[in-house]
Design a protein around this motif. Sequence first.
Motif, PDB file in Angstrom:
ATOM      1  N   SER A  53      -5.621   2.051   2.373  1.00  0.00           N
ATOM      2  CA  SER A  53      -5.315   0.606   3.394  1.00  0.00           C
ATOM      3  C   SER A  53      -6.493   0.976   4.186  1.00  0.00           C
ATOM      4  O   SER A  53      -6.195  -0.231   4.965  1.00  0.00           O
ATOM      5  N   SER A  57       1.121  -1.354  -0.077  1.00  0.00           N
ATOM      6  CA  SER A  57       0.003  -0.287   0.051  1.00  0.00           C
ATOM      7  C   SER A  57       1.277   1.113  -0.177  1.00  0.00           C
ATOM      8  O   SER A  57       1.986   1.583   0.848  1.00  0.00           O
ATOM      9  N   PRO A  73       3.256  -1.000   3.821  1.00  0.00           N
ATOM     10  CA  PRO A  73       3.350   0.620   3.422  1.00  0.00           C
ATOM     11  C   PRO A  73       4.828   0.075   3.052  1.00  0.00           C
ATOM     12  O   PRO A  73       5.515   0.290   3.707  1.00  0.00           O
ATOM     13  N   ILE A 108      -7.971  -2.156   2.254  1.00  0.00           N
ATOM     14  CA  ILE A 108      -6.885  -3.458   2.763  1.00  0.00           C
ATOM     15  C   ILE A 108      -7.451  -3.819   4.068  1.00  0.00           C
ATOM     16  O   ILE A 108      -7.454  -4.780   4.592  1.00  0.00           O
ATOM     17  N   GLU A 109      -7.791  -3.001   5.309  1.00  0.00           N
ATOM     18  CA  GLU A 109      -8.504  -3.466   6.161  1.00  0.00           C
ATOM     19  C   GLU A 109      -9.456  -4.164   6.768  1.00  0.00           C
ATOM     20  O   GLU A 109      -9.503  -5.229   6.487  1.00  0.00           O
ATOM     21  N   SER A 137      -1.079  -5.122   4.887  1.00  0.00           N
ATOM     22  CA  SER A 137      -1.022  -3.689   4.317  1.00  0.00           C
ATOM     23  C   SER A 137       0.717  -4.430   4.740  1.00  0.00           C
ATOM     24  O   SER A 137       0.648  -4.104   5.493  1.00  0.00           O
TER      25      SER A 137
END
Length: 321
Positions: A170, A162, A182, A173-174, A180
């Motif tokens: 984010s 991400s 980053p 994805i959560e 995730s």
Amino acid sequence: MKKILATLTLLFCTSAFGVTLKVGVLAPEGTNWANSLKKMAKEIREKTNKKVKIKFYFGGSQGDEPDVLRKIRVGQLHGGIFTGKTLGDINGDVRVIELPFTFYHDRKKALGIVKKMEPFFNEKFAKNEFKNLGFFEIGNVYFVSQEKTDSLKNMMGVKIWSWEGDKLVSTMIETMKFVSVPLPLPDVLSSLSTGIIQAAYAPPLGIISLQWNTKVKYVIDLPISFSVGAFLLSDKAWAKVKPEHRKTVEEIAAKYVSEVNAGNEKDNSDALAALKSQGIEFLKFSKEDIERGKGLRKEVIGKLKGNLFSAEALKKLESNL
């Protein structure tokens, strides 16, 4: 007295020599996008009698998009072509276009709604001290993976990139229960190579140009979202363009933005075909998973409305849908 002399010198230089606008772009040299932007710059220079010059810095030579935005804030650059997270940092309302499970394969509908909402978005850009010279179609966004993720259930637990600080991605994805990871955009390729991540997302053109296709085995054949970009100049930079040249710049920019969009549509289509020809497997989602995606979309909206984007922006999107 020194300040007066400095101001007079600046005014004289701007009047006599015009203005050079420095713009950071991630698109690499040699791409259709870069070629169109070069033609844009050339025509603007000619039609304004060299009073407005645009110098594009291609291929991320000025850094990732957040780096470009930071350089604009401190005056090192005058503008950038921004997408996704960084575009949202300037105007979060634009991100409603990129909500997951909204347009699926219907990119024409997505681009049509961008056009309808453009005046609304531009008002918000202006409030945040930016001039928008046009929206770009980046394209439908696909998930690519090293693992066979042919259902939402099988996607759970997959380590996916991400963009650092991207609230929309984010949150998505959560909500979808991925893992995730980053990272800055330039780190994605090496992270796919080393196993730090197993999956990523981008339009097909991005997947090819960033060489992610060399590290993945699967593409989910269902666009998760539609991605847009915008050509933004700071208000301070735009103010340096003399009023008699502004309409010329706007008209020429609009012409080449349309050319880029047509080129991006073709390039994305060609990139999809290239992915298939390389033996990358295209995975289908079941109707049940597609329906479940609609529920996930509502969850994402509930978390981001009033946080990333306004209720007004969401209402305008939904009315146009």
